[in-house]
Design an enzyme around this catalytic site. Structure first.
Site, PDB file in Angstrom:
ATOM      1  N   GLY A  97      27.324  -5.892  19.323  1.00 31.38           N
ATOM      2  CA  GLY A  97      25.830  -5.294  18.763  1.00 31.38           C
ATOM      3  C   GLY A  97      25.847  -5.832  17.417  1.00 31.38           C
ATOM      4  O   GLY A  97      24.668  -5.819  17.081  1.00 31.38           O
ATOM      5  N   SER A 121      23.666  -8.061  22.412  1.00 33.56           N
ATOM      6  CA  SER A 121      22.268  -7.738  22.282  1.00 33.56           C
ATOM      7  C   SER A 121      21.859  -7.431  20.875  1.00 33.56           C
ATOM      8  O   SER A 121      22.899  -6.501  20.478  1.00 33.56           O
ATOM      9  CB  SER A 121      21.794  -6.719  23.393  1.00 33.56           C
ATOM     10  OG  SER A 121      20.425  -6.304  23.001  1.00 33.56           O
ATOM     11  N   GLY A 122      20.880  -7.662  20.364  1.00 34.16           N
ATOM     12  CA  GLY A 122      20.332  -7.302  19.101  1.00 34.16           C
ATOM     13  C   GLY A 122      20.058  -5.882  19.089  1.00 34.16           C
ATOM     14  O   GLY A 122      19.937  -5.202  17.934  1.00 34.16           O
ATOM     15  N   ASN A 123      19.925  -5.284  20.378  1.00 38.11           N
ATOM     16  CA  ASN A 123      19.614  -3.935  20.246  1.00 38.11           C
ATOM     17  C   ASN A 123      20.244  -3.405  21.713  1.00 38.11           C
ATOM     18  O   ASN A 123      19.449  -3.964  22.723  1.00 38.11           O
ATOM     19  CB  ASN A 123      18.067  -3.605  20.181  1.00 38.11           C
ATOM     20  CG  ASN A 123      17.815  -2.312  19.938  1.00 38.11           C
ATOM     21  OD1 ASN A 123      18.304  -1.223  20.616  1.00 38.11           O
ATOM     22  ND2 ASN A 123      17.107  -1.966  18.729  1.00 38.11           N
ATOM     23  N   MET A 124      20.933  -2.498  21.813  1.00 39.48           N
ATOM     24  CA  MET A 124      21.337  -1.784  23.170  1.00 39.48           C
ATOM     25  C   MET A 124      20.693  -0.818  23.727  1.00 39.48           C
ATOM     26  O   MET A 124      21.130  -0.195  24.754  1.00 39.48           O
ATOM     27  CB  MET A 124      22.742  -1.407  22.768  1.00 39.48           C
ATOM     28  CG  MET A 124      23.875  -2.451  22.098  1.00 39.48           C
ATOM     29  SD  MET A 124      24.468  -3.449  23.722  1.00 39.48           S
ATOM     30  CE  MET A 124      25.508  -4.570  22.709  1.00 39.48           C
ATOM     31  N   HIS A 154      13.959  -0.690   8.426  1.00 40.59           N
ATOM     32  CA  HIS A 154      15.434  -0.262   8.668  1.00 40.59           C
ATOM     33  C   HIS A 154      15.499   0.284   7.276  1.00 40.59           C
ATOM     34  O   HIS A 154      15.136   0.084   6.070  1.00 40.59           O
ATOM     35  CB  HIS A 154      16.056  -1.305   8.781  1.00 40.59           C
ATOM     36  CG  HIS A 154      16.250  -1.889  10.332  1.00 40.59           C
ATOM     37  ND1 HIS A 154      15.267  -2.647  10.679  1.00 40.59           N
ATOM     38  CD2 HIS A 154      17.003  -1.372  11.577  1.00 40.59           C
ATOM     39  CE1 HIS A 154      15.453  -2.787  12.053  1.00 40.59           C
ATOM     40  NE2 HIS A 154      16.728  -2.026  12.669  1.00 40.59           N
ATOM     41  N   HIS A 155      16.720   1.050   7.382  1.00 41.99           N
ATOM     42  CA  HIS A 155      17.481   1.817   6.189  1.00 41.99           C
ATOM     43  C   HIS A 155      17.861   0.926   5.026  1.00 41.99           C
ATOM     44  O   HIS A 155      17.923  -0.399   5.372  1.00 41.99           O
ATOM     45  CB  HIS A 155      18.537   2.478   6.646  1.00 41.99           C
ATOM     46  CG  HIS A 155      19.631   1.906   7.511  1.00 41.99           C
ATOM     47  ND1 HIS A 155      20.643   1.197   6.883  1.00 41.99           N
ATOM     48  CD2 HIS A 155      19.621   1.160   8.818  1.00 41.99           C
ATOM     49  CE1 HIS A 155      21.270   0.333   7.824  1.00 41.99           C
ATOM     50  NE2 HIS A 155      20.560   0.319   8.910  1.00 41.99           N
ATOM     51  N   LYS A 158      20.776  -2.074   5.241  1.00 45.83           N
ATOM     52  CA  LYS A 158      20.746  -3.036   6.069  1.00 45.83           C
ATOM     53  C   LYS A 158      21.005  -4.298   5.422  1.00 45.83           C
ATOM     54  O   LYS A 158      20.225  -4.654   4.354  1.00 45.83           O
ATOM     55  CB  LYS A 158      19.631  -2.824   7.106  1.00 45.83           C
ATOM     56  CG  LYS A 158      19.728  -4.018   8.120  1.00 45.83           C
ATOM     57  CD  LYS A 158      18.866  -3.715   9.432  1.00 45.83           C
ATOM     58  CE  LYS A 158      19.133  -4.996  10.371  1.00 45.83           C
ATOM     59  NZ  LYS A 158      20.256  -4.972  11.086  1.00 45.83           N
ATOM     60  N   GLY A 164      18.127  -7.884  14.089  1.00 44.53           N
ATOM     61  CA  GLY A 164      18.474  -8.549  15.595  1.00 44.53           C
ATOM     62  C   GLY A 164      17.483  -8.051  16.388  1.00 44.53           C
ATOM     63  O   GLY A 164      17.148  -8.869  17.296  1.00 44.53           O
TER      64      GLY A 164
HETATM   65  N1  LIG Z   1      22.774  -4.025  18.653  1.00 38.06           N
HETATM   66  C1  LIG Z   1      22.482  -2.819  18.423  1.00 38.06           C
HETATM   67  O1  LIG Z   1      21.955  -2.031  19.264  1.00 38.06           O
HETATM   68  C2  LIG Z   1      22.636  -2.247  17.140  1.00 38.06           C
HETATM   69  C3  LIG Z   1      23.430  -3.060  16.207  1.00 38.06           C
HETATM   70  N2  LIG Z   1      23.728  -2.782  15.012  1.00 38.06           N
HETATM   71  C4  LIG Z   1      24.238  -3.680  13.986  1.00 38.06           C
HETATM   72  O2  LIG Z   1      25.741  -3.166  14.108  1.00 38.06           O
HETATM   73  C5  LIG Z   1      26.233  -3.891  12.863  1.00 38.06           C
HETATM   74  C6  LIG Z   1      27.097  -2.800  11.928  1.00 38.06           C
HETATM   75  O3  LIG Z   1      26.119  -1.715  11.717  1.00 38.06           O
HETATM   76  P1  LIG Z   1      26.272  -0.694  10.872  1.00 38.06           P
HETATM   77  O4  LIG Z   1      27.388   0.405  11.549  1.00 38.06           O
HETATM   78  O5  LIG Z   1      25.015   0.187  10.371  1.00 38.06           O
HETATM   79  O6  LIG Z   1      27.011  -0.920   9.674  1.00 38.06           O
HETATM   80  P2  LIG Z   1      28.345  -0.505   8.741  1.00 38.06           P
HETATM   81  O7  LIG Z   1      28.214  -1.548   7.537  1.00 38.06           O
HETATM   82  O8  LIG Z   1      28.125   0.919   8.353  1.00 38.06           O
HETATM   83  O9  LIG Z   1      29.458  -0.807   9.571  1.00 38.06           O
HETATM   84  C7  LIG Z   1      30.356  -2.081   9.738  1.00 38.06           C
HETATM   85  C8  LIG Z   1      31.708  -1.518   9.466  1.00 38.06           C
HETATM   86  O10 LIG Z   1      32.323  -2.719   9.938  1.00 38.06           O
HETATM   87  C9  LIG Z   1      33.605  -2.825   9.307  1.00 38.06           C
HETATM   88  N3  LIG Z   1      34.108  -4.093   9.189  1.00 38.06           N
HETATM   89  C10 LIG Z   1      33.994  -5.232   8.227  1.00 38.06           C
HETATM   90  N4  LIG Z   1      34.766  -6.399   8.640  1.00 38.06           N
HETATM   91  C11 LIG Z   1      35.665  -5.871   9.654  1.00 38.06           C
HETATM   92  C12 LIG Z   1      36.705  -6.385  10.151  1.00 38.06           C
HETATM   93  N5  LIG Z   1      37.263  -7.524   9.815  1.00 38.06           N
HETATM   94  N6  LIG Z   1      37.446  -5.811  10.974  1.00 38.06           N
HETATM   95  C13 LIG Z   1      37.072  -4.471  11.298  1.00 38.06           C
HETATM   96  N7  LIG Z   1      36.003  -3.665  10.684  1.00 38.06           N
HETATM   97  C14 LIG Z   1      35.308  -4.490  10.033  1.00 38.06           C
HETATM   98  C15 LIG Z   1      32.981  -2.434   7.954  1.00 38.06           C
HETATM   99  O11 LIG Z   1      34.063  -1.901   7.168  1.00 38.06           O
HETATM  100  P3  LIG Z   1      33.908  -2.223   5.433  1.00 38.06           P
HETATM  101  O12 LIG Z   1      32.475  -1.510   5.173  1.00 38.06           O
HETATM  102  O13 LIG Z   1      35.181  -1.401   4.889  1.00 38.06           O
HETATM  103  O14 LIG Z   1      33.834  -3.497   5.097  1.00 38.06           O
HETATM  104  C16 LIG Z   1      32.207  -1.345   8.336  1.00 38.06           C
HETATM  105  O15 LIG Z   1      32.943  -0.186   8.265  1.00 38.06           O
HETATM  106  C17 LIG Z   1      25.021  -4.585  12.187  1.00 38.06           C
HETATM  107  O16 LIG Z   1      25.195  -6.108  12.304  1.00 38.06           O
HETATM  108  C18 LIG Z   1      23.769  -3.891  12.631  1.00 38.06           C
HETATM  109  O17 LIG Z   1      22.699  -4.597  12.508  1.00 38.06           O
HETATM  110  C19 LIG Z   1      23.382  -1.242  14.530  1.00 38.06           C
HETATM  111  C20 LIG Z   1      22.880  -0.691  15.417  1.00 38.06           C
HETATM  112  C21 LIG Z   1      22.559  -1.106  16.735  1.00 38.06           C
HETATM  113  O1  LIG Z   2      21.401  -2.254  11.297  1.00 44.29           O
HETATM  114  C1  LIG Z   2      20.671  -1.499  11.777  1.00 44.29           C
HETATM  115  O2  LIG Z   2      21.213  -0.240  11.519  1.00 44.29           O
HETATM  116  C2  LIG Z   2      20.322  -1.996  13.295  1.00 44.29           C
HETATM  117  N1  LIG Z   2      20.300  -3.160  13.469  1.00 44.29           N
HETATM  118  C3  LIG Z   2      19.940  -3.638  14.733  1.00 44.29           C
HETATM  119  C4  LIG Z   2      19.088  -4.640  14.521  1.00 44.29           C
HETATM  120  O3  LIG Z   2      19.477  -5.422  13.479  1.00 44.29           O
HETATM  121  O4  LIG Z   2      18.127  -4.883  15.013  1.00 44.29           O
HETATM  122  C5  LIG Z   2      19.529  -2.436  15.971  1.00 44.29           C
HETATM  123  C6  LIG Z   2      19.000  -1.317  15.390  1.00 44.29           C
HETATM  124  O5  LIG Z   2      17.487  -1.729  14.913  1.00 44.29           O
HETATM  125  C7  LIG Z   2      19.478  -0.935  14.088  1.00 44.29           C
END
Ligand SMILES: NC(=O)C1=CN([C@@H]2O[C@H](COP(=O)(O)OP(=O)(O)OC[C@H]3O[C@@H](n4cnc5c(N)ncnc54)[C@H](OP(=O)(O)O)[C@@H]3O)[C@@H](O)[C@H]2O)C=CC1
Ligand SMILES: O=C(O)C1=N[C@H](C(=O)O)C[C@H](O)C1
Length: 265
Positions: A97, A121-124, A154-155, A158, A164
Site C-alpha cells: 500500500g 495499489s495506491g488505494n486498496m 489528506h491529513h 502525509k 498514490g
Molecule cells: N494504498 C492504500 O490504500 C493506502 C496507502 N497508504 C500509504 O501507506 C503508507 C503508510 O501510511 P501511514 O500508516 O499513514 O504512515 P505512518 O508514518 O503512520 O506509518 C509508517 C510506518 O512504517 C514504519 N517504517 C519506516 N521504515 C520502516 C522499516 N524499514 N521497517 C519497518 N517499518 C518501517 C514507520 O516507522 P517510524 O515512524 O518509526 O519511522 C511507521 O511506523 C504511506 O505511503 C501511505 O500513503 C495509507 C493508507 C492507505
Molecule cells: O497517506 C495516507 O493517509 C493515504 N495514502 C494513500 C494515498 O497516497 O493515496 C491512500 C489514502 O488516500 C490515504
C-alpha cells in the site's frame, strides 16, 4: 492464512493488526518495525490497542516472512523495496500500500514480481477502485474539450504528493484517453503559468487536519462540469482491501497485480 504487518506502529500498521485479528481464517504471525524503533519487542496486539496477541514486534523481517503466507506492507518506499526482495526470497504474497514510490522503486518491484506475487495499489478501497474504472470510462467518452483535474486532500502528516490515489485516478483518466500520464501530467502551478495546455491532466494537493483521504476528478467542459468523488472516512476500508488482496493472491502465479485484478474491475 498467516499474515505479517510491517510498519506495525504506523497509522495503517495498527489498523491492519486490528483487521487481521478480527478476520476469520487469518492469524497475525508477525509484526515488523524499523531497527531502533522503541516498539520492537512490544506485543503487537497491545500496540494496536487490543488485548495481547502473543506476537512480539521484530526488526528482523526475513525469519518472520519465512513463517508467513503474506505480508501487508504500508510503510515507506525504501523499506518496501527491501521487503519485496525478502518476500520474493520467502515466496510469500506481498501486498503493497506504500505510496510515493519512484520509477526506480517500481522497477525493483517488477524484478521481484518474477518470483513473488505482489499486489500493489495506491488505494486498496473498493470505492476508489470503482471510481477509477468510472473515470476511465468518462475520459474515454469525453473529448479534449473537457479538461481533467484531480484534486486531493489528506491529513497534515502525509509526506508524499500527489497522493498514490490521485496518481491512480490520473492513470485511469490517461488510459481512458489513450495517452501516457507522464506526457500530460501537471502537478504544480505557480506564478505566470500561461493558459492551460489542451489535454493536460492537472493535480492539486491540499494538506491539513486529520482528513483520511478525499479525492475528486473534475471533467470541466465548455458549459458543464462532471465531478467523480470519493471520501474515505475510516482507514479500515484500506485494511479490508489489503486483506482481500492477500487472500486473492494466495493461489496466483508470480506477478505484479493491482486492486482492479483483485476486485475483477
Ligand atoms: N494504498 C492504500 O490504500 C493506502 C496507502 N497508504 C500509504 O501507506 C503508507 C503508510 O501510511 P501511514 O500508516 O499513514 O504512515 P505512518 O508514518 O503512520 O506509518 C509508517 C510506518 O512504517 C514504519 N517504517 C519506516 N521504515 C520502516 C522499516 N524499514 N521497517 C519497518 N517499518 C518501517 C514507520 O516507522 P517510524 O515512524 O518509526 O519511522 C511507521 O511506523 C504511506 O505511503 C501511505 O500513503 C495509507 C493508507 C492507505
Ligand atoms: O497517506 C495516507 O493517509 C493515504 N495514502 C494513500 C494515498 O497516497 O493515496 C491512500 C489514502 O488516500 C490515504
Amino acid at each position: 492464512m498467516k499474515l505479517v504487518v510491517t510498519g506495525a506502529e504506523g497509522r495503517m500498521g495498527r489498523m491492519l493488526i486490528r483487521a487481521v485479528a478480527e478476520a476469520e481464517g487469518c492469524t497475525l504471525s508477525g509484526a515488523i518495525e524499523r531497527e531502533g524503533s522503541a516498539v520492537v519487542g512490544q506485543d503487537a496486539g497491545t500496540l494496536a490497542g487490543l488485548s495481547p496477541l502473543g506476537v512480539a514486534v521484530s526488526d528482523d523481517p526475513l525469519p518472520v516472512f519465512a513463517e508467513a503466507d503474506a505480508v501487508l506492507d504500508f510503510t515507506v518506499p525504501k523499506a518496501t523495496v527491501a521487503f519485496a526482495d525478502l518476500a520474493a526470497q520467502a515466496r510469500i504474497v506481498h501486498v503493497i500500500g506504500t505510496t510515493g514510490l519512484s520509477d526506480a522503486d517500481l522497477e525493483r518491484l517488477k524484478a521481484a514480481s518474477y518470483h513473488a506475487r505482489i499486489v500493489r495499489s495506491g488505494n486498496m478501497s473498493l470505492g476508489v477502485n470503482l471510481v477509477a474504472s468510472l473515470v476511465r470510462k468518462v475520459a474515454a467518452t469525453l473529448g479534449e474539450e473537457f479538461d481533467i483535474e484531480v484534486l486531493e486532500m489528506h491529513h497534515r502528516m502525509k509526506v508524499d504528493a500527489p497522493s498514490g490515489t490521485a496518481l491512480l485516478l490520473g492513470e485511469a483518466a490517461a488510459a481512458g484517453r489513450a495517452v501516457a500520464l507522464a506526457d500530460t501530467r501537471v502537478s504544480t502551478r505557480d506564478g505566470h503559468t500561461g493558459a492551460r495546455r489542451p489535454g493536460d491532466i492537472g493535480f492539486a494537493t491540499l494538506r491539513g487536519g486529520s482528513v483520511v483521504g478525499d479525492h475528486s476528478v473534475i471533467f470541466a467542459g465548455p458549459a458543464e462540469r462532471i465531478t467523480l468523488s470519493h471520501h474515505a472516512e475510516d482507514r479500515a476500508i484500506f485494511a479490508r482491501g489489503a486483506l482481500k488482496a492477500a487472500q486473492w493472491a494466495f493461489d496466483k502465479e508470480p506477478g505484479l497485480y493491482g486492486m482492479d485484478d483483485v476486485l475483477g474491475l
